[in-house]
Design an enzyme around this catalytic site. Structure first.
Site, PDB file in Angstrom:
ATOM      1  N   HIS A   1       0.736  -1.196  -0.070  1.00  0.00           N
ATOM      2  CA  HIS A   1       0.017  -0.116   0.059  1.00  0.00           C
ATOM      3  C   HIS A   1       0.705   1.463  -0.171  1.00  0.00           C
ATOM      4  O   HIS A   1       0.664   2.258  -0.843  1.00  0.00           O
ATOM      5  CB  HIS A   1      -0.936   0.070   1.280  1.00  0.00           C
ATOM      6  CG  HIS A   1      -1.802  -1.023   1.355  1.00  0.00           C
ATOM      7  ND1 HIS A   1      -2.851  -1.233   0.555  1.00  0.00           N
ATOM      8  CD2 HIS A   1      -1.801  -2.176   2.192  1.00  0.00           C
ATOM      9  CE1 HIS A   1      -3.804  -2.308   0.750  1.00  0.00           C
ATOM     10  NE2 HIS A   1      -3.069  -2.921   2.051  1.00  0.00           N
TER      11      HIS A   1
HETATM   12  O1  RIB Z   1      -5.131   0.517   4.580  1.00  0.00           O
HETATM   13  C1  RIB Z   1      -3.680   0.392   4.530  1.00  0.00           C
HETATM   14  C2  RIB Z   1      -3.042   1.158   5.384  1.00  0.00           C
HETATM   15  O2  RIB Z   1      -2.991   1.293   6.547  1.00  0.00           O
HETATM   16  C3  RIB Z   1      -1.371   1.429   5.256  1.00  0.00           C
HETATM   17  O3  RIB Z   1      -0.704   2.705   5.462  1.00  0.00           O
HETATM   18  C4  RIB Z   1      -0.958   0.244   6.338  1.00  0.00           C
HETATM   19  O4  RIB Z   1       0.549   0.768   6.737  1.00  0.00           O
HETATM   20  C5  RIB Z   1      -1.866   0.818   7.246  1.00  0.00           C
HETATM   21  O5  RIB Z   1      -1.347   1.930   8.130  1.00  0.00           O
END
Ligand code: RIB
Ligand code: CA
Length: 318
Positions: free
Chosen positions: A243
C-alpha cells in the site's frame, strides 16, 4: 535525475518500512525528514520502528520527529496485537531488529513539517502513509505554508471496499476528521487508494525470492510472515499489498499508476459509514474534483522498483 523533495509521515508498520526503503533506495527522492503518527501501533512504537529501520539500512542522517498520539476528535484504540503488523508493528520476528541507538529530533512532527517547509527554497511534497492527523494539524495551524506544499500524495481511502470497515480504509478510519480537513484544504492531492494498492502486491511466490535475494530482502521476508498470512488467509488477495510504497512509485514513475480526478469527501458522522471516502465517480454533485484517485497500477514494474531499492540499500549495508 531531479530528486523530489519529500517529507514522509508514517505509522511504521511493515508496508511503511518497505516504503521508507523505496524512498531511500530508489534515488528518486531527497527525503528531508520522516514524521511519525499513531496508527498501526501507538506512536511511541511507530517512532521506534522508524528509527530501527533507518539504523538497519544505515540512513541515520534522516531526521525523525514524533507526531500525533491520537486522532483530532475521537480516542485511539490500539489492540494488543495488530493482526496485520504484529504486536511490535514489524511482524514479531523471531530475531527482532535491535533497539535503536539514534534519537528523534525532539521537535514534534508538525513543528518539523512547518520548519522544513518554511526553510525550503522550493515547495515540498508531503507523503502521509498513516492517519492524516499531523498534516491536518499543520494545515490548521500554519495555513500560510500551503504555497510551500507542492502536493500531498497520500495512501488512504477507497472508492469501493474498505479494510477497516466494510466501506472505510484504515488510515482514514483512524482519523476521518483529519482526512476531511486535508481533502477540503485546497492543496493538490493524489490519493493512492485501495482500489489500486490491493493490485500492487508482491505475490506469495515472488516473496519466496526475497528469502535469498540479499541480506535486506531476507529481513523483510522474515518480517512479512504475519503480513503474508493476513493477505492469504483473511483478504484472499493474490499477494502482499504494498500500500504505502505506491505513493512513492506514483511520484517517481507516474506512468505506473492509472488515475482519475474526482470530487472526494469523507463521512465523519455515519453510523455504518464513518471514515468512508465518498467518491463522486458519476459527477452527480456538481462539485469540482479535489483529488486524483488511483484506479490501478502496473504491478510488475512497481514491485521491481521495490526489489531494486531494497537490493541497492542491501549492497550499502555494513
Ligand atoms: O490501509 C492500509 C494502510 O493502513 C497502510 O498505510 C498500512 O500501513 C496501514 O497503516
Ligand atoms: Ca502505513
Amino acid at each position: 535525475m531531479e530528486k523530489t523533495k519529500i517529507i514522509m509521515d508514517v505509522d511504521t508498520g511493515i508496508d511503511d518500512a518497505i516504503a521508507i526503503c523505496l524512498a531511500l533506495g530508489s534515488g528518486a527522492f531527497d527525503v528531508l525528514g520522516i514524521t511519525t503518527t499513531f496508527g498501526n501501533r501507538k506512536v511511541d512504537v511507530t517512532t521506534k520502528n522508524t528509527l530501527k529501520i533507518l539504523e538497519l539500512i544505515g540512513k541515520t542522517n534522516i531526521p525523525v520527529s514524533k507526531g500525533a498520539a491520537k486522532p483530532i476528535v475521537k480516542e485511539y484504540f490500539s489492540p494488543e496485537k495488530s493482526i496485520v503488523h504484529g504486536a511490535d508493528g514489524l511482524g514479531d520476528m523471531e530475531n527482532p531488529l535491535p533497539e535503536p541507538t539514534i534519537k528523534e529530533t525532539g521537535m514534534s512532527a508538525v513543528e518539523f513539517m512547518a520548519k522544513t517547509l518554511a526553510e525550503s527554497d522550493e515547495p515540498v511534497t508531503i507523503v502521509p502513509v498513516g492517519p492524516m492527523t499531523n498534516v491536518a494539524t499543520l494545515l490548521m495551524t500554519s495555513p500560510e505554508l500551503k504555497p510551500k506544499i507542492k502536493e500531498v500524495v497520500v495512501m488512504g481511502g477507497s472508492m469501493l471496499k474498505g479494510n477497516a470497515s466494510p466501506v472505510a480504509e484504515a488510515n482514514i478510519k483512524q482519523d476521518p476528521e483529519a482526512a476531511y480537513i486535508l481533502l477540503h484544504s485546497g492543496v493538490k492531492i493524489r490519493m493512492a487508494c485501495l482500489d489500486a494498492t490491493w493490485n500492487g502486491y508482491v505475490s506469495f511466490d515472488e516473496l519466496e525470492d526475497w528469502k535469498t535475494d540479499n541480506k535486506l530482502s531476507r529481513i523483510f521476508y522474515q518480517m512479512c510472515g504475519i503480513y503474508s498470512e493476513h493477505y492469504k488467509l483473511r483478504m484472499k488477495n493474490p499477494g502482499l499489498a504494498m500500500h504505502d510504497s505506491m505513493t512513492l512509485a506514483w511520484i517517481a514513475r507516474p506512468e505506473l499508476v492509472k488515475s482519475e480526478d474526482y470530487y472526494v469527501t469523507v463521512d465523519i458522522d455515519g453510523r455504518y459509514t464513518y471514515g468512508m471516502t465518498v467518491t463522486d465517480v458519476n459527477r452527480v454533485t456538481g462539485e469540482k474534483p479535489n483529488v486524483t484517485m488511483s484506479t490501478d497500477v502496473d504491478r510488475v514494474p512497481f514491485i521491481n522498483m521495490i526489489k531494486e531499492a531494497i537490493a541497492r540499500l542491501s549492497s550499502e549495508m555494513k
